[in-house]
Design a protein around this motif. Structure first.
Motif, PDB file in Angstrom:
ATOM      1  N   UNK A  73      12.644  17.023  17.050  1.00  0.00           N
ATOM      2  CA  UNK A  73      14.062  17.380  16.903  1.00  0.00           C
ATOM      3  C   UNK A  73      14.939  16.161  17.138  1.00  0.00           C
ATOM      4  N   UNK A  74      16.089  16.146  16.455  1.00  0.00           N
ATOM      5  CA  UNK A  74      17.065  15.058  16.621  1.00  0.00           C
ATOM      6  C   UNK A  74      18.263  15.523  17.453  1.00  0.00           C
ATOM      7  N   UNK A  75      18.073  16.580  18.242  1.00  0.00           N
ATOM      8  CA  UNK A  75      19.128  17.080  19.117  1.00  0.00           C
ATOM      9  C   UNK A  75      19.686  15.926  19.953  1.00  0.00           C
ATOM     10  N   UNK A  76      21.006  15.749  19.994  1.00  0.00           N
ATOM     11  CA  UNK A  76      21.571  14.668  20.813  1.00  0.00           C
ATOM     12  C   UNK A  76      21.216  14.843  22.293  1.00  0.00           C
ATOM     13  N   UNK A  77      20.881  13.728  22.938  1.00  0.00           N
ATOM     14  CA  UNK A  77      20.502  13.741  24.352  1.00  0.00           C
ATOM     15  C   UNK A  77      21.341  12.708  25.100  1.00  0.00           C
ATOM     16  N   UNK A  78      22.003  13.173  26.163  1.00  0.00           N
ATOM     17  CA  UNK A  78      22.715  12.263  27.062  1.00  0.00           C
ATOM     18  C   UNK A  78      21.995  12.275  28.401  1.00  0.00           C
TER      19      UNK A  78
END
Length: 119
Positions: A73-78
């Motif tokens: 997945x390319x879900x944004x991660x901070x």
């Protein structure tokens, strides 16, 4: 409503971030450790992941790796971490994190960064 998985083991910090994000209208799913974070990510398919690095069972770095390499997945991660060493920041980005904020963090800056990613 945008869904955010928040992986954080510090209960005071967790409460602060939770109140802040819920006030902004985000739906939050809370994980007190990395293992629970992975379960929530798989179950909820969030729009954004906020993760600490140092957590029980599974680290934030392992969470990033799982999202990118296992779930694909390319879900944004901070990443939110008190460990702001250059090596940790670089490792987070190498694994696929989109952003890194050191603790203690500025709540308004966090909101700005989240909104910028979720446009």
């Amino acid at each position: 409503m945008k869904k955010i998985v928040l992986a954080e083991d510090n209960s005071v910090f967790l409460l602060l971030i939770r109140l802040l994000l819920e006030k902004e209208g985000y739906q939050l799913f809370i994980a007190e450790d990395g293992k629970k974070a992975i379960e929530l990510i798989e179950a909820q398919d969030p729009d954004l992941i906020l993760t600490n690095i140092m957590m029980d069972f599974v680290s934030g770095l392992e969470v990033i790796s799982h999202v990118r390499n296992v779930l694909k997945k390319q879900t944004p991660i901070i990443v939110l971490s008190a460990i702001g060493q250059e090596e940790m920041v670089i490792k987070s980005f190498d694994l696929g994190a989109n952003d890194f904020m050191g603790k203690p963090l500025n709540p308004n800056e966090l909101i700005i960064r989240i909104k910028r990613i979720l446009i």
